[in-house]
Design an enzyme around this catalytic site. Structure first.
Site, PDB file in Angstrom:
ATOM      1  N   HIS A  97      -8.528  -3.084   1.988  1.00 20.74           N
ATOM      2  CA  HIS A  97      -7.411  -2.471   2.727  1.00 20.74           C
ATOM      3  C   HIS A  97      -7.496  -0.947   2.655  1.00 20.74           C
ATOM      4  O   HIS A  97      -7.404  -0.259   3.678  1.00 20.74           O
ATOM      5  CB  HIS A  97      -6.094  -2.970   2.136  1.00 20.74           C
ATOM      6  CG  HIS A  97      -4.878  -2.337   2.736  1.00 20.74           C
ATOM      7  ND1 HIS A  97      -4.097  -2.950   3.681  1.00 20.74           N
ATOM      8  CD2 HIS A  97      -4.305  -1.112   2.526  1.00 20.74           C
ATOM      9  CE1 HIS A  97      -3.098  -2.158   4.021  1.00 20.74           C
ATOM     10  NE2 HIS A  97      -3.200  -1.021   3.328  1.00 20.74           N
ATOM     11  N   GLU A  98      -7.678  -0.406   1.444  1.00 21.35           N
ATOM     12  CA  GLU A  98      -7.710   1.055   1.294  1.00 21.35           C
ATOM     13  C   GLU A  98      -8.945   1.665   1.954  1.00 21.35           C
ATOM     14  O   GLU A  98      -8.888   2.769   2.502  1.00 21.35           O
ATOM     15  CB  GLU A  98      -7.647   1.430  -0.185  1.00 21.35           C
ATOM     16  CG  GLU A  98      -6.419   0.922  -0.919  1.00 21.35           C
ATOM     17  CD  GLU A  98      -5.110   1.352  -0.279  1.00 21.35           C
ATOM     18  OE1 GLU A  98      -5.067   2.407   0.378  1.00 21.35           O
ATOM     19  OE2 GLU A  98      -4.109   0.616  -0.431  1.00 21.35           O
TER      20      GLU A  98
ATOM     21  N   HIS B 152      -1.607   1.405   9.235  1.00 25.85           N
ATOM     22  CA  HIS B 152      -1.075   0.057   9.004  1.00 25.85           C
ATOM     23  C   HIS B 152      -0.899  -0.701  10.323  1.00 25.85           C
ATOM     24  O   HIS B 152      -0.605  -0.113  11.358  1.00 25.85           O
ATOM     25  CB  HIS B 152       0.262   0.135   8.266  1.00 25.85           C
ATOM     26  CG  HIS B 152       0.098   0.426   6.804  1.00 25.85           C
ATOM     27  ND1 HIS B 152       0.995   1.157   6.071  1.00 25.85           N
ATOM     28  CD2 HIS B 152      -0.893   0.087   5.949  1.00 25.85           C
ATOM     29  CE1 HIS B 152       0.583   1.247   4.821  1.00 25.85           C
ATOM     30  NE2 HIS B 152      -0.564   0.599   4.717  1.00 25.85           N
TER      31      HIS B 152
ATOM     32  N   CYS C 289       0.841  -1.194   0.000  1.00 29.89           N
ATOM     33  CA  CYS C 289       0.000   0.000   0.000  1.00 29.89           C
ATOM     34  C   CYS C 289       0.876   1.243   0.000  1.00 29.89           C
ATOM     35  O   CYS C 289       1.942   1.272   0.609  1.00 29.89           O
ATOM     36  CB  CYS C 289      -0.895  -0.016   1.234  1.00 29.89           C
ATOM     37  SG  CYS C 289      -1.835   1.494   1.499  1.00 29.89           S
TER      38      CYS C 289
ATOM     39  N   HIS D 141      -8.157   2.385   5.436  1.00 25.10           N
ATOM     40  CA  HIS D 141      -7.520   3.695   5.614  1.00 25.10           C
ATOM     41  C   HIS D 141      -8.555   4.811   5.560  1.00 25.10           C
ATOM     42  O   HIS D 141      -8.520   5.754   6.356  1.00 25.10           O
ATOM     43  CB  HIS D 141      -6.473   3.931   4.529  1.00 25.10           C
ATOM     44  CG  HIS D 141      -5.244   3.099   4.671  1.00 25.10           C
ATOM     45  ND1 HIS D 141      -4.591   2.932   5.879  1.00 25.10           N
ATOM     46  CD2 HIS D 141      -4.530   2.390   3.757  1.00 25.10           C
ATOM     47  CE1 HIS D 141      -3.532   2.154   5.699  1.00 25.10           C
ATOM     48  NE2 HIS D 141      -3.484   1.802   4.428  1.00 25.10           N
TER      49      HIS D 141
END
Length: 437
Positions: A176-177, A186, A50, A180
């Site tokens: 995953h994004e 992380h 990432c 964020h």
């Protein structure tokens, strides 16, 4: 998500610093803290990952927290589609990515087809307007911005797939994004979704307990077993209505518009301000006084001086002067002290020059902020100064490309260095600047 660069010209560092950096990386990878560049450490550093920078974490926590949305019903919009997959394939992968988070929290997400959404999803390549450049196939796969920004970008130079081990799996990278975009940084847990490295395609995937603990620390546990947390796109494609008195960037007339010291565009309306980018449209509205303390809403005009680094805000007969976001001593002051009119409608500074143009009705005042002479005391008729431009402006701005833009209602004009509106204008402010469909 980036593969670490191949070893080339390594800068000289102190041995202790190098060992400490390696130990920190090994801790992130879940490897033994040897402090040596062994085979396992090199292998992990070369994995795709990432593009979000790793955060400094508390030594007793594995997950990390970077921000939080203030509400639990959020919207998302897919701005464009990768040619690697069908449109429906992209939509299903994104929907599945959101579901990982709705399964363990009270969050709900609704897809919209136009207007501004809380989470704006986009495929792009190379430099794409957010100061975080993509680097071609491999290495950095995607990146996202924390609340309450919410942008999620995927590198179009990757091959995006679903249901196969070939290419890069969109569902898992998107999950995953989105983590964020929800405020998670992380994780130190290598097997967690929020670990910084792409672990490859998994046909069946479940969030790691560290991911669950992190997101529940932000939003709490899921309150019911309802499976309706991912809402279908609305049938009518209109912009989302504003909430809690927030203006809708797609319909609001501007009070003021400035290019800040950090080269960000800030658009003002009422008590709110939002960041505007030529590539990503309007960001999420936030209260003005969260950024500029003691500054009121419902401004008349504003301008940032690249010459002095000062930002001026106008309302009624008063002017506020800030350096970055700090109000300067002695302000607000009366505009009459500078020979300027009360209730100005727009202002900009000509690129590379000291003169600030301040507009009211069909009049334009030229103000030199550093001169002792009140040059603002002699207004000029806007028609004699600018050609093919309107009067009674809402806002004006000198943009990064050196052009001047004038705004009135839902239209805008581009002015060149000959003080003339260019051919093809006016154009649509909501469509071009706010990227509303």
């Amino acid at each position: 998500m980036d593969k670490a660069a191949e070893k080339s010209d390594t800068p000289v560092v102190q041995r202790e610093d190098f060992i400490e950096a390696l130990r920190s990386a090994q801790a992130m990878f879940g490897l033994p803290l040897t402090g040596t560049l062994d085979r396992n450490t090199l292998a992990m550093m070369r994995q795709p990952r990432c593009g979000v920078k790793d955060s400094v974490q508390h030594k007793f926590l594995k997950f990390s927290i970077l921000g939080r949305w203030r509400r639990k019903h959020l919207t998302y919009r897919i701005l464009n589609y990768t040619p690697d997959m069908t449109r429906s394939g992209v939509e299903k992968a994104i929907q599945a990515a959101f579901k990982y988070w709705t399964d363990v929290t009270p969050l709900t997400f609704q897809a919209i087809k136009s207007g501004h959404a809380d989470i704006m999803i986009r495929f792009a390549r190379g430099s794409h307007g957010d100061n975080v450049q993509f680097d071609g196939p491999g290495r950095t796969l995607a990146h996202a911005f924390i609340p309450e920004d919410g942008r999620v970008h995927f590198d179009e130079d990757e091959t995006w797939t679903e249901g196969t081990g070939r290419g890069i799996n969109l569902r898992l990278v998107a999950a995953h994004e989105i983590g964020h975009a929800l405020g998670l940084g992380h994780s130190k847990v290598y097997r967690a979704l929020m670990a910084p490295f792409y672990a490859g395609y998994k046909p069946v995937f479940k969030l790691h307990s560290d991911d669950v603990r992190g997101v529940q620390a932000l939003y709490g546990e899921r309150e019911s077993d309802s499976d309706s947390t991912i809402l279908a796109p609305p049938q009518i494609t209109t912009s989302m209505p504003p909430t809690s008195g927030q203006p809708d960037p797609c319909t609001a007339d501007l009070d003021a518009f400035i290019l800040s010291p950090s080269q960000k565009g800030y658009a003002f309306k009422g008590d709110y301000v939002w960041i505007v980018s030529e590539h990503n449209g309007a960001g999420h509205p936030i209260k003005i006084n969260r950024l500029w303390k003691e500054l009121p809403g419902n401004l008349d005009a504003a301008v940032h001086s690249q010459y002095t680094g000062r930002t001026y805000f106008f309302k009624g007969e008063k002017m506020w002067q800030y350096r970055k976001f700090v109000l300067q001593k002695g302000f607000p002051r009366s505009v009459r002290h500078y020979g300027l009119p009360p209730n100005p409608q727009a202002a900009f500074q000509w690129p590379g020059k000291r003169k600030i143009f301040i507009f009211q009705g069909d009049g334009c005042w030229l103000w030199d902020e550093k001169s002792r002479n009140n040059l603002g005391s002699s207004p000029k008729n806007i028609g004699n100064l600018l050609t093919r431009t309107p009067s009674n402006l809402d806002a004006a701005i000198a943009w990064r490309n050196g052009a001047i833009y004038l705004f009135r209602a839902d239209q805008y004009w581009r002015v060149n260095n000959r003080l003339m509106a260019e051919a093809g204008y006016p154009n649509s402010k909501p469509k071009v600047w706010m990227q509303c469909v």
